[in-house]
Structure formats: C-alpha cells, structure tokens
Design an enzyme around this catalytic site. Structure first.
Site, mmCIF file in Angstrom:
data_model
loop_
_atom_site.group_PDB
_atom_site.id
_atom_site.type_symbol
_atom_site.label_atom_id
_atom_site.label_comp_id
_atom_site.label_asym_id
_atom_site.label_seq_id
_atom_site.Cartn_x
_atom_site.Cartn_y
_atom_site.Cartn_z
ATOM 1 N N SER A 90 0.860 -1.334 -0.041
ATOM 2 C CA SER A 90 0.123 -0.016 0.080
ATOM 3 C C SER A 90 0.740 1.206 -0.061
ATOM 4 O O SER A 90 1.676 1.394 0.819
ATOM 5 C CB SER A 90 -0.754 0.035 1.371
ATOM 6 O OG SER A 90 -1.494 1.397 1.525
ATOM 7 N N LYS A 91 0.526 2.090 -1.048
ATOM 8 C CA LYS A 91 1.208 3.585 -1.050
ATOM 9 C C LYS A 91 0.997 4.270 0.413
ATOM 10 O O LYS A 91 1.796 4.805 0.987
ATOM 11 C CB LYS A 91 0.699 4.341 -2.005
ATOM 12 C CG LYS A 91 1.321 4.146 -3.405
ATOM 13 C CD LYS A 91 0.701 5.119 -4.408
ATOM 14 C CE LYS A 91 1.472 5.089 -5.616
ATOM 15 N NZ LYS A 91 0.986 6.121 -6.705
ATOM 16 N N ARG A 92 -0.194 4.166 1.059
ATOM 17 C CA ARG A 92 -0.545 4.902 2.127
ATOM 18 C C ARG A 92 0.190 4.251 3.374
ATOM 19 O O ARG A 92 0.638 5.111 4.295
ATOM 20 C CB ARG A 92 -2.103 4.706 2.358
ATOM 21 C CG ARG A 92 -2.698 5.617 3.412
ATOM 22 C CD ARG A 92 -3.993 5.798 3.377
ATOM 23 N NE ARG A 92 -4.820 4.595 3.393
ATOM 24 C CZ ARG A 92 -4.878 3.710 4.686
ATOM 25 N NH1 ARG A 92 -4.744 4.454 5.799
ATOM 26 N NH2 ARG A 92 -5.496 2.611 4.474
#
Length: 551
Positions: free
Chosen positions: A295-297
């Site tokens: 996940s980028k987040r």
C-alpha cells in the site's frame, strides 16, 4: 440514429477521419515476433514500486524480442493530475529503465505521448462511433445518475448505465438533435452491443484462458461537453492509443483484468485487432501469518523514491524485479540475471512477496562485485543527489575514498560484503574521513565495553606513544606484537596454565585492549582489519584520535 449533419456539428469542422490517423501512425517496421509494449501510468501521485515492476517486465519483453518500449502518460483525468511525463522519465531513468519513446526520450512517429495532447485523435474515433450508431449523447445530470445508483443498490442490481436506467440510449433522434441545438451539456456513451451480457473468454499470456462476465454497461467515452476541451475517458483513450501506437502486448496490473471485456468490446466496435494481454499479479507484503497488497499509504517501501533515497544500486533493483517475475533469476549473479530473458510462462498468477532482506542480499552481492573505481563512481552519483555533504567529501578525498573501500580487500581476495545500500557508507566507512568522523568517542563511552574510563585513557595514551614510532613502516605482525605488549603492560598477562599448554591461545591481543584502539580509530566495535585501517588513516590521524581519547 442521429442525422450525420447533427453528428458532424458536434465536432470541429476540420477534424481528420480515422483513416487519416491510420496513415499518419503507420505500422512499425519491426522484425517478426518483435513486441511493442508500453508503460502507461496516470500522473496521480508517486510512482509505486508495482509500477516500476510492470515497466521493467514490459521493457524487457520488448527489448529481448527486438521491439520497442513506450512511455505514455494517461493524463485525461485533469482533476487528479499531480506528476508529469518528466517525473516518470526521471524515475524510470534513475533505475535504468528509460523508454525508447515518450517522456524525455522524445517522440518517434507515433507521438505525442501525453494523452491530453492527442485530443483530436480521440474525437475522430468518437465521431465515427456516433456515425455508426455505436455511441450516443447522454444528457443525464449527476443527480439523475445518483438516484439510479440508489435504486440499483436497493434492488441489488449491478451498478451502471443500462436497461431502464439508460433513458438516453433510446431517446428519439429528433429529441437528441433539439437538445444538442439548445446547448444542453452531454457526455458521449458507448452503446453496449448486449442487452443481456453473457460470458466472454479471452487469452491472457500469464493466466491462460480467462472466462468472465461480459460488459453490459454503456460506459462514458467522452467527458462532459461543458469542459472547454472535453477529453475521453481512460477506457476509450487507451484503446485508440494502443492501436495507433501499434502496441502488440499490453502488460498491466491485475486490477485491470475485470475491465478487459469492455476494452475488447471497444476494439471490436472500432474495427481494431486487440493486442495480447498479460495481467501481472500485485506485489504483496507479509503481515503476520497473512499477506496483503503493498500500500502506498501504509508502506514506505511502496514508493520508488524509497529505493532511490536508500541508495539501492539500480542494477540490483532491476535484478530483484526480474527475480519477482521469474524466480529462477533471483539467485544468479546480477549480470547474468539482467542478460537472461524474462518469460511470461514462468510467472505466477499469485502476487509475489516483496522481500526487502532478499533485495539487500542481492544489493550486497552486486556492490561487492564492483571494482573500486566503479564503486566510487556509483557511490558519488548517489551522494550528489541524496547526500551533498558526503559527495563533497568524496570529491575532495577521492584517493582516501578508494583506499577506504579497498581496506581489507587484498587483490584477488573475496570482496568485503558490508555494504548493501549507498546510504550505509557513512556508517561503514565514514570514520576514514575527518570531516565525517568528528571527535572520537570519549573514554566513558559504552562502546569501550565497560572498561574504566581511566584505563581506556591509559591504553590509548600508551598505544599512541608506541604507534608514533615509525608506524608507516610497521607490519601487521609488528602491530599485533605492540598490542600484545600493551595488553601485558595493563595487566592482561599470558602466564596462565592454559596459555602454557597452548601459546596459540594468546596469538592476538586481548579483545578489550584491541577494542579500545578500534573504537578510538573508527567509533565502532567492528571494522575492517585494524592495521589496514590505521595505514589508510596515516600516522598523523591515528595519533590525533588516540591522543584525543587519552585526554
């Protein structure tokens, strides 16, 4: 069906015909079997490592077949635009994955490579679908679409524009013409060929034969006419571009697998032969006993900037990405892995696990394989971008830097494997440089192993006095002998019964004494060979550091 004059009035009068674009973007003159692939990111944020993985696989497949790899930025969603083509070019180039066309590579005869600059190409093909009654204007406002979606959710019907929720699909031509003439805002929708879609089967180069529900939705092709320059949706634009850029193999993420039926419908409606598809499984991360998508987040390692900042050599990253694609390449030398072909039939439909310890291992092996000059060049290139202070030191002390990385690496001997990223250089070798090392640890520092500070000072002072006598002419044997003598002077006598039985037990100085000298010179309890370190530092610097500890 709308009258042709009404349709033509919706578009610029000098708009080319689809056949004109076919002539302009002619088929490529490539060898038989050559693949044209593309990496087509949307400029909506930082590049994900999964995007770099996709680009690496697509580029390898093109190049190993004698084909072409294209960077095309799909920027038709202007409201979400963050990055541009230059940013993608920078990131791909930093990892040695620059495209053959697009971005800063410039255009071949198949550009431009920003979709926002290809508007007339798409308008020509939208007009053609309207002329063939395969598309139609839709005047439904957002609130009408929202009510339809609520009804569909309440009735547990599929969401979309179809059936009784698609009133504009069956509107009378004269009604449509009147609303167009009145200037009512509209979008252009695809007229799905099926009222009751069944199943569709298509081939995937990784997954084999895939069967899934066909598209039954009248998707939007051209966005609102209220926009100053209406642009197409991704679904439509990429189909037209893949055709006119002569893309033969689309390598993309698994998230687009469910959209393939509508893309195949659009190819058929436009009279195009679709390219081959290969859908890559997403990169995964271990989380306890389970796995999840990277996940980028949540995950800093999801961004490619993480790898640039950390200083993983680009070749090692490319090697690792190839190993994720074809596991057989993970455990061979980097040069061999990068020369080997990537095989789609060797890829798994399940998502590969992103394993940073394995990447560090590959990176360590790669750095250890470099000669001193090449290691220095790559380190300096990284430092100039990410650690200007280190870069300045490296430039001023090139000879010292070369000597530092060669310390403990006799000619012909296996290289040391203590660097797995360029960002680790400061910790491993920074002590060689006075500007980076600073004052040595004080006598009461824990790194001296709990020895009394007064004893630490005495050991440092005594060794400084001994080392000042022609250290440059010393030998490793003489250095060790002096350390042993120093140990005896400070109470570490070798006159035990065990030593009498085996004098080899005391071949080196006691660990505590050697550690005092090591920490004073390097600031660490572990280092390359201590005599080799002292020779690189030079007598003057060795004495300065020991004297500073002695107080």
């Amino acid at each position: 069906m709308l009258d042709l004059s009404v349709i033509n009035a919706m578009f610029p009068p000098d708009l080319p015909e689809p056949a004109d674009w076919e002539r302009r973007f002619r088929p490529r003159a490539l060898p038989a079997g050559a693949e044209v692939t593309r990496f087509a990111p949307s400029p909506t944020g930082h590049l994900h490592i999964g995007g770099l993985y996709t680009a690496a696989v697509a580029r390898a497949l093109a190049h190993q077949s004698g084909g072409v790899h294209v960077l095309r930025v799909e920027d038709t969603d202007r409201s979400r635009r963050v990055a541009g083509a230059e940013e993608f070019s920078r990131l791909l180039g930093a990892f040695g994955l620059a495209p053959d066309e697009g971005g800063t590579a410039g255009g071949g005869d198949w550009g431009p490579y920003l979709q926002s600059e290809r508007r007339d190409v798409y308008l020509s093909h939208v007009r053609e679908l309207l002329r063939q009654d395969r598309a139609y204007p839709c005047f439904c406002a957002k609130d009408r679409l929202a009510r339809s979606a609520e009804e569909q959710r309440a009735g547990r019907s599929p969401l979309g524009y179809y059936g009784r929720w698609a009133p504009c699909r069956t509107a009378a031509p004269e009604d449509v013409a009147r609303r167009l003439a009145a200037g009512e805002p509209y979008v252009v929708r695809f007229r799905c060929p099926y009222e009751f879609p069944g199943r569709v089967r298509f081939a995937d180069r990784i997954r084999g034969s895939v069967t899934m529900r066909d598209n039954g939705n009248d998707i939007v092709l051209l966005k609102s006419s209220q926009e100053e320059l209406p642009l197409p949706t991704y679904h439509f634009a990429h189909v037209v571009d893949d055709r006119l850029m002569r893309v033969s193999l689309v390598v993309r993420g698994e998230e687009w697998l469910s959209s393939t039926p509508v893309h195949l419908q659009l190819h058929a409606a436009l009279g195009f032969e679709p390219p081959a598809y290969a859908h890559l499984a997403p990169l995964m991360k271990a989380e306890g006993p389970s796995r999840r998508k990277l996940s980028k987040r949540k995950d800093p390692e999801a961004s490619v900037d993480y790898y640039l900042t950390a200083g993983y050599p680009p070749a090692a990253v490319r090697h690792y990405l190839r190993g994720l694609a074809n596991i057989r390449l993970m455990d061979v030398p980097t040069a061999q892995a990068l020369a080997a072909p990537v095989r789609l039939d060797g890829m798994r439909p399940s998502g590969p696990l992103l394993d940073l310890p394995k990447l560090r291992s590959l990176s360590r092996e790669f750095i250890a394989s470099l000669g001193a000059d090449e290691l220095y060049a790559q380190l300096l290139a990284w430092a100039e971008e990410h650690d200007p202070e280190l870069a300045s030191v490296l430039v001023r002390h090139r000879g010292l830097a070369l000597a530092a990385v060669a310390t403990g690496r006799p000619e012909g001997a296996p290289a040391r494997k203590d660097l797995d990223r360029w960002s680790c250089f400061r910790d491993r070798y920074g002590f060689f440089f006075t500007e980076l090392f600073g004052p040595p640890p004080a006598a009461d520092d824990d790194r001296y192993g709990g020895l009394a500070p007064d004893l630490v000072r005495r050991i440092a002072a005594d060794f400084a006095a001994a080392a000042s006598q022609a250290m440059d002419a010393a030998t490793p044997e003489g250095w060790l002998a002096e350390l042993r003598a120093l140990a005896v002077r400070h109470g570490y006598a070798p006159d035990t019964a065990a030593w009498r039985r085996d004098p080899g037990l005391w071949a080196g100085p006691p660990r505590e004494v050697a550690n005092v000298v090591r920490v004073a010179l390097t600031g660490a309890t572990r280092s390359p060979d201590l005599f080799a370190v002292a020779r690189v530092l030079g007598a003057e610097e060795v004495l300065r550091r020991l004297t500073a500890v002695a107080g």
